[in-house]
Scaffold this motif. Structure first.
Motif, PDB file in Angstrom:
ATOM      1  N   LEU A 100       0.822  -1.216   0.000  1.00  0.00           N
ATOM      2  CA  LEU A 100       0.000   0.000   0.000  1.00  0.00           C
ATOM      3  C   LEU A 100       0.859   1.270   0.000  1.00  0.00           C
ATOM      4  O   LEU A 100       0.522   2.271   0.644  1.00  0.00           O
ATOM      5  N   GLY A 101       1.983   1.203  -0.681  1.00  0.00           N
ATOM      6  CA  GLY A 101       2.862   2.354  -0.760  1.00  0.00           C
ATOM      7  C   GLY A 101       3.795   2.529   0.416  1.00  0.00           C
ATOM      8  O   GLY A 101       4.630   3.442   0.414  1.00  0.00           O
ATOM      9  N   LEU A 102       3.691   1.672   1.429  1.00  0.00           N
ATOM     10  CA  LEU A 102       4.581   1.725   2.590  1.00  0.00           C
ATOM     11  C   LEU A 102       5.730   0.750   2.397  1.00  0.00           C
ATOM     12  O   LEU A 102       5.509  -0.420   2.041  1.00  0.00           O
ATOM     13  N   ALA A 103       6.948   1.199   2.641  1.00  0.00           N
ATOM     14  CA  ALA A 103       8.118   0.336   2.528  1.00  0.00           C
ATOM     15  C   ALA A 103       8.356  -0.372   3.859  1.00  0.00           C
ATOM     16  O   ALA A 103       8.475   0.271   4.903  1.00  0.00           O
ATOM     17  N   PHE A 104       8.403  -1.694   3.815  1.00  0.00           N
ATOM     18  CA  PHE A 104       8.636  -2.494   5.011  1.00  0.00           C
ATOM     19  C   PHE A 104       9.957  -3.237   4.902  1.00  0.00           C
ATOM     20  O   PHE A 104      10.279  -3.805   3.855  1.00  0.00           O
ATOM     21  N   GLU A 105      10.703  -3.245   6.018  1.00  0.00           N
ATOM     22  CA  GLU A 105      11.901  -4.078   6.148  1.00  0.00           C
ATOM     23  C   GLU A 105      11.511  -5.369   6.854  1.00  0.00           C
ATOM     24  O   GLU A 105      10.746  -5.342   7.820  1.00  0.00           O
ATOM     25  N   ILE A 106      12.036  -6.488   6.378  1.00  0.00           N
ATOM     26  CA  ILE A 106      11.762  -7.779   6.984  1.00  0.00           C
ATOM     27  C   ILE A 106      12.822  -8.089   8.032  1.00  0.00           C
ATOM     28  O   ILE A 106      14.024  -8.003   7.762  1.00  0.00           O
ATOM     29  N   ILE A 107      12.354  -8.442   9.235  1.00  0.00           N
ATOM     30  CA  ILE A 107      13.246  -8.805  10.336  1.00  0.00           C
ATOM     31  C   ILE A 107      12.950 -10.253  10.721  1.00  0.00           C
ATOM     32  O   ILE A 107      11.825 -10.579  11.112  1.00  0.00           O
ATOM     33  N   HIS A 108      13.956 -11.115  10.594  1.00  0.00           N
ATOM     34  CA  HIS A 108      13.788 -12.513  10.985  1.00  0.00           C
ATOM     35  C   HIS A 108      13.840 -12.601  12.505  1.00  0.00           C
ATOM     36  O   HIS A 108      14.818 -12.177  13.123  1.00  0.00           O
ATOM     37  N   VAL A 109      12.781 -13.140  13.104  1.00  0.00           N
ATOM     38  CA  VAL A 109      12.673 -13.165  14.566  1.00  0.00           C
ATOM     39  C   VAL A 109      12.329 -14.591  15.040  1.00  0.00           C
ATOM     40  O   VAL A 109      11.224 -14.848  15.519  1.00  0.00           O
TER      41      VAL A 109
END
Length: 259
Positions: A100-109
């Motif tokens: 939706l136009g938001l940039a997300f960083e993926i964090i492995h948890v």
């Protein structure tokens, strides 16, 4: 402009609904049940479900994915290391994706499950974190697959995010978590005040989420294992000194499992 609302599911799950009010597109996070999402879409026929965001493979997070994908054609995003129904985009630690136009960083948890991921949007004004069952308000997930050391490391990564980060976890566990936090730190005024506040909210039928990272740092025992008060009671529970933060965390998690 993105609006975020909670769609209740099962007894205590929340499916997070992200809405782009300009484009009339929306996304959902961890739809364990397709029903609440379908009901919302039926009530908003001019909206399109564009993305289904998944943090981990447990049924109460993915149970509705395949049906929603079939009915809407939405893109399914999920952890690369886990089996996610109808997944279109497999995500690893450090990947970046736009929803939706938001940039997300993926964090492995890893910890709750081995492939669990969180989605972090580093907005300068209002950062967002969708953390599934890793970090809860005043708590953390059970260790179904990972080790205490893994979960402690995962929570430490999340704890390093800005204090203003809004924390969207997947369950309404806050009040029971705060009861435990009161047992761990009975003299922490912020824990006691939060317990009283959330007790009032729940009596009024109000949800307790989202939280913020600064609030979690002040009141979540699993993020406070370096505090003398938490270590002291963990040592007392263990009957010996816990020499590392991982050992303190493991003792507090074991206590919570039996609380």
């Amino acid at each position: 402009m993105i609006q975020i609302d909670a769609l209740p599911a099962f007894s205590d799950n929340y499916i997070w609904l992200l809405q782009d009010v300009t484009s009339r597109r929306c996304a959902v996070v961890d739809p364990g049940d397709a029903g609440p999402v379908e009901e919302w879409l039926a009530a908003h026929p001019d909206w399109q479900l564009s993305d289904i965001v998944v943090t981990h493979h447990h049924a109460d997070h993915v149970g509705g994915v395949a049906r929603l994908k079939e009915r809407t054609g939405a893109r399914v995003l999920g952890p690369a290391a886990e089996r996610i129904p109808a997944r279109d985009l497999a995500l690893d630690d450090g990947d970046r994706v736009e929803v939706l136009g938001l940039a997300f960083e993926i964090i492995h948890v890893p910890g709750h499950t081995l492939g669990h991921i969180a989605y972090y949007h580093a907005d300068p004004v209002q950062p967002l974190l969708f953390c599934g069952d890793t970090l809860f308000a005043a708590g953390c997930g059970r260790l179904f697959e990972g080790t205490p050391a893994q979960m402690h490391a995962s929570l430490s990564r999340l704890a390093a995010l800005p204090g203003e980060t809004r924390v969207y976890c997947a369950h309404e566990y806050t009040l029971s978590n705060l009861r435990f936090a009161c047992a761990v730190e009975p003299e922490n005024p912020q824990v006691l005040a939060r317990f009283e506040e959330v007790s009032r909210w729940r009596e009024q039928g109000r949800i307790s989420l989202p939280s913020t990272m600064s609030l979690e740092m002040a009141t979540n025992p699993f993020l406070r294992v370096s505090e003398t008060s938490v270590k002291k009671i963990a040592d007392e529970r263990a009957g010996q000194e816990n020499r590392t933060l991982e050992e303190v965390f493991a003792q507090v998690r074991l206590w919570k499992d039996r609380f």
